[in-house]
Motif scaffolding. Structure first.
Motif: not given
Length: 276
Positions: A3-4, A171-182, A263-276
């Motif tokens: 929706s964002v 435009r780049f900043f908005q795209a990055e923010i949109g991908k990392r809302r969680d 600081s972004i390690l939790p995001t990386i680990l979460k993505r890895k877990k989802i991928y697996e």
């Protein structure tokens, strides 16, 4: 998150950015860009009104200073200017600490709000006059307060100006923010800790791309601490500094990026877990 990023709520229209990004560097292109200066008369009046309010408060603080000290004030533009200012204000800071801190804070917040260059010299001055602990507290407080003021000022009148000045970066900043809302707080912390994007741009663009204020505030308050510590600590040895560039050598930048990666390690680990 969908929706964002939906077209009906897209904060930056492609046709606006496309028109701006196609401008050439020729004199005629620059003239046409200036002719389309994006701020309306009402928005310009509001921004000038806010500027006058801040300026009036700052002026009232300075006119209460002793005339002898007032004549020594100037915004430093080099390390040599900063050394001279520090020597001139050392006695005044010791004799009138409350008044000096009030003036220091007002100046720092004013500069941060209205994007006036030189806050790094103010941070060095805090270290030279107050030491590490008090200096870091002062710098983080003022930088956060100034960034907050800049955030709300940009929310009020900043959208057309930011779109006009930095269309591709926005435009780049908005795209990055949109991908990392969680995990947006982690991402904003990373940006604040590392020099990936200028703090000025983050302050101005965050409300435009819909970064929630509480996320912006927490990321600013916490994320600025490492850089503030480095700068304030350097202020203790201001006599050894030759230029501002000496503050951020390869070792310092490596440490900042390491902290940012944590600081972004939790995001990386979460993505890895989802991928697996």
């Amino acid at each position: 998150m969908h929706s964002v990023m939906a077209p009906t709520r897209n904060l930056i229209r492609d046709e606006e950015l496309g028109t701006i990004s196609d401008e050439d560097d020729s004199p005629s292109g620059k003239r046409s860009k200036l002719d389309r200066f994006p701020i309306s008369r009402w928005e310009l009046a509001v921004s000038l009104g806010v500027f006058l309010v801040f300026s009036s408060g700052l002026f009232c603080i300075y006119i209460t200073m002793p005339a002898a000290e007032l004549g020594k004030l100037n915004l430093p533009r080099s390390i040599s200017d900063l050394r001279l200012l520090k020597d001139n204000l050392a006695n005044y800071a010791n004799e009138y600490p409350a008044q000096f801190v009030l003036g220091y804070c007002a100046t720092y917040i004013f500069m941060q709000t209205f994007m006036i260059p030189g806050t790094i010299f103010m941070s060095l001055l805090a270290g030279a006059l107050f030491g590490v602990v008090k200096g870091v507290v002062l710098v983080v407080f003022n930088a956060t307060a100034g960034a907050t003021s800049c955030f709300f000022l940009s929310k009020l009148i900043g959208r057309p100006l930011i779109t006009w000045l930095w269309p591709e970066k926005l435009r780049f900043f908005q795209a990055e923010i949109g991908k990392r809302r969680d995990k947006l707080l982690n991402y904003m912390l990373f940006l604040r800790i590392t020099p990936t994007l200028p703090n000025l741009f983050i302050n101005l663009a965050s409300p435009i791309v819909d970064v929630p204020f509480h996320v912006f505030f927490l990321a600013t308050l916490v994320g600025l601490i490492p850089a503030a510590y480095i700068t304030v600590r350097a202020g203790l040895a201001i006599g050894d500094l030759k230029s501002v560039k000496d503050l951020y050598d390869f070792k310092t930048l490596s440490v900042l990026f390491l902290i940012g990666f944590i600081s972004i390690l939790p995001t990386i680990l979460k993505r890895k877990k989802i991928y697996e």
